[in-house]
Design an enzyme around this catalytic site. Structure first.
Site, PDB file in Angstrom:
ATOM      1  N   GLY A 144       0.877  -1.167   0.000  1.00 45.55           N
ATOM      2  CA  GLY A 144       0.000   0.000   0.000  1.00 45.55           C
ATOM      3  C   GLY A 144       0.912   1.213   0.000  1.00 45.55           C
ATOM      4  O   GLY A 144       1.938   1.217  -0.653  1.00 45.55           O
ATOM      5  N   SER A 163       3.258   3.295   2.440  1.00 48.03           N
ATOM      6  CA  SER A 163       3.863   3.093   3.768  1.00 48.03           C
ATOM      7  C   SER A 163       3.668   4.273   4.713  1.00 48.03           C
ATOM      8  O   SER A 163       3.462   4.071   5.913  1.00 48.03           O
ATOM      9  CB  SER A 163       5.353   2.755   3.638  1.00 48.03           C
ATOM     10  OG  SER A 163       6.047   3.757   2.948  1.00 48.03           O
ATOM     11  N   CYS A 197       6.058  -5.335   0.206  1.00 43.50           N
ATOM     12  CA  CYS A 197       6.158  -3.987  -0.342  1.00 43.50           C
ATOM     13  C   CYS A 197       6.155  -2.943   0.780  1.00 43.50           C
ATOM     14  O   CYS A 197       7.126  -2.836   1.522  1.00 43.50           O
ATOM     15  CB  CYS A 197       5.073  -3.760  -1.382  1.00 43.50           C
ATOM     16  SG  CYS A 197       5.443  -2.400  -2.517  1.00 43.50           S
ATOM     17  N   ARG A 212      12.499   3.392   0.345  1.00 43.56           N
ATOM     18  CA  ARG A 212      11.158   3.411  -0.255  1.00 43.56           C
ATOM     19  C   ARG A 212      11.243   3.732  -1.747  1.00 43.56           C
ATOM     20  O   ARG A 212      12.150   4.431  -2.184  1.00 43.56           O
ATOM     21  CB  ARG A 212      10.280   4.489   0.405  1.00 43.56           C
ATOM     22  CG  ARG A 212       9.933   4.250   1.833  1.00 43.56           C
ATOM     23  CD  ARG A 212       9.106   5.413   2.429  1.00 43.56           C
ATOM     24  NE  ARG A 212       7.782   5.449   1.808  1.00 43.56           N
ATOM     25  CZ  ARG A 212       7.332   6.469   1.088  1.00 43.56           C
ATOM     26  NH1 ARG A 212       8.062   7.536   0.884  1.00 43.56           N
ATOM     27  NH2 ARG A 212       6.116   6.424   0.575  1.00 43.56           N
ATOM     28  N   ILE A 268       5.831  -3.224  -7.683  1.00 43.15           N
ATOM     29  CA  ILE A 268       4.995  -2.049  -7.932  1.00 43.15           C
ATOM     30  C   ILE A 268       5.487  -0.923  -7.020  1.00 43.15           C
ATOM     31  O   ILE A 268       5.281  -0.977  -5.806  1.00 43.15           O
ATOM     32  CB  ILE A 268       3.506  -2.342  -7.666  1.00 43.15           C
ATOM     33  CG1 ILE A 268       3.028  -3.527  -8.510  1.00 43.15           C
ATOM     34  CG2 ILE A 268       2.661  -1.097  -7.921  1.00 43.15           C
ATOM     35  CD1 ILE A 268       1.642  -4.029  -8.165  1.00 43.15           C
ATOM     36  N   ARG A 269       6.170   0.057  -7.596  1.00 43.08           N
ATOM     37  CA  ARG A 269       6.772   1.154  -6.802  1.00 43.08           C
ATOM     38  C   ARG A 269       7.439   0.581  -5.561  1.00 43.08           C
ATOM     39  O   ARG A 269       7.233   1.035  -4.437  1.00 43.08           O
ATOM     40  CB  ARG A 269       5.725   2.197  -6.421  1.00 43.08           C
ATOM     41  CG  ARG A 269       5.163   2.953  -7.606  1.00 43.08           C
ATOM     42  CD  ARG A 269       4.336   4.137  -7.210  1.00 43.08           C
ATOM     43  NE  ARG A 269       5.213   5.156  -6.604  1.00 43.08           N
ATOM     44  CZ  ARG A 269       4.799   6.000  -5.673  1.00 43.08           C
ATOM     45  NH1 ARG A 269       3.572   5.963  -5.222  1.00 43.08           N
ATOM     46  NH2 ARG A 269       5.633   6.889  -5.187  1.00 43.08           N
ATOM     47  N   HIS A 308       5.178  -8.467  -4.573  1.00 42.55           N
ATOM     48  CA  HIS A 308       3.827  -8.858  -4.151  1.00 42.55           C
ATOM     49  C   HIS A 308       3.575 -10.349  -4.394  1.00 42.55           C
ATOM     50  O   HIS A 308       2.971 -10.721  -5.399  1.00 42.55           O
ATOM     51  CB  HIS A 308       2.786  -8.026  -4.903  1.00 42.55           C
ATOM     52  CG  HIS A 308       2.768  -6.594  -4.500  1.00 42.55           C
ATOM     53  ND1 HIS A 308       1.960  -6.134  -3.489  1.00 42.55           N
ATOM     54  CD2 HIS A 308       3.485  -5.529  -4.947  1.00 42.55           C
ATOM     55  CE1 HIS A 308       2.163  -4.832  -3.341  1.00 42.55           C
ATOM     56  NE2 HIS A 308       3.088  -4.447  -4.212  1.00 42.55           N
ATOM     57  N   GLU A 339       1.416 -12.167  -3.153  1.00 38.11           N
ATOM     58  CA  GLU A 339      -0.021 -12.456  -3.092  1.00 38.11           C
ATOM     59  C   GLU A 339      -0.688 -12.318  -4.460  1.00 38.11           C
ATOM     60  O   GLU A 339      -1.842 -12.724  -4.626  1.00 38.11           O
ATOM     61  CB  GLU A 339      -0.706 -11.551  -2.061  1.00 38.11           C
ATOM     62  CG  GLU A 339      -0.860 -10.101  -2.472  1.00 38.11           C
ATOM     63  CD  GLU A 339       0.400  -9.254  -2.324  1.00 38.11           C
ATOM     64  OE1 GLU A 339       0.302  -8.039  -2.581  1.00 38.11           O
ATOM     65  OE2 GLU A 339       1.475  -9.780  -1.976  1.00 38.11           O
TER      66      GLU A 339
END
Length: 192
Positions: free
Chosen positions: A53, A55, A82, A109, A137-138, A173, A175
């Site tokens: 998400g 942070s 992440c 980050r 993702i980022r 990720h 998941e």
């Protein structure tokens, strides 16, 4: 014997984590996966997933909901992805994030840049016989792993998977994509 896994449900890809852990636990009767929003939700958990998400947002919501101390003192295993990797670290490059000091590592980050720079990589992970399709993702990276922290995977940008005792953290990720090998590796390491 059943395993009880919580997913920190303050912000981020909560439903994806719940679905992945439910699938990974399908052959363990009596197991359950629940969202965690309040301190009392942590009672009786064997493990906790801290999802990806934003942070800084998740850090603020942890404080706002009075969850910092309970999460920092959580005795079960932690599966952090992440933004969760950022929060699980003991050092991060952003003073707006109050880390939980669960895993000895320094994390940067958004190490991959903007959303457009996100990508997938076939990643060799220690303990897996075949590469894992990792979705970044980022994503953050760990620039340093401290005492007791085992590096499970790295790419040119830095360390992207670690284990420290019962805790595991991933810059990507796991998941997403239906490959549950890392979830199963984590669950096996819980000893329950």
């Amino acid at each position: 014997m059943g395993v009880k896994v919580g997913v920190l449900a303050l912000q981020g890809d909560v439903s994806e984590h719940i679905a992945a852990f439910r699938q990974a636990l399908a052959d363990r009767p009596g197991s359950m996966v629940i969202p965690v929003r309040h301190t009392e939700d942590l009672a009786g958990l064997d493990a906790l997933a801290i999802p990806g998400g934003e942070s800084t947002t998740i850090s603020r919501l942890i404080e706002k909901n009075g969850l910092y101390e309970p999460l920092a003192e959580f005795e079960g295993g932690v599966f952090a992805t992440c933004a969760g990797m950022v929060l699980a670290a003991d050092r991060v490059d952003d003073p707006r994030v109050r880390t939980l000091n669960l895993i000895s590592m320094h994390v940067t980050r958004n190490a991959f840049g903007r959303q457009v720079d996100s990508r997938e990589v076939l990643l060799a992970v220690k303990g897996l016989s075949e590469p894992f399709r990792a979705v970044f993702i980022r994503a953050p990276v760990a620039t340093e792993a401290g005492p007791g922290t085992e590096v499970l995977a790295r790419i040119p940008e830095g360390i992207v998977a670690v284990r420290n005792g019962r805790h595991m953290a991933f810059a990507f990720h796991p998941e997403l994509g239906g490959d549950l090998r890392l979830h199963r590796m984590f669950l096996e390491g819980l000893g329950v």
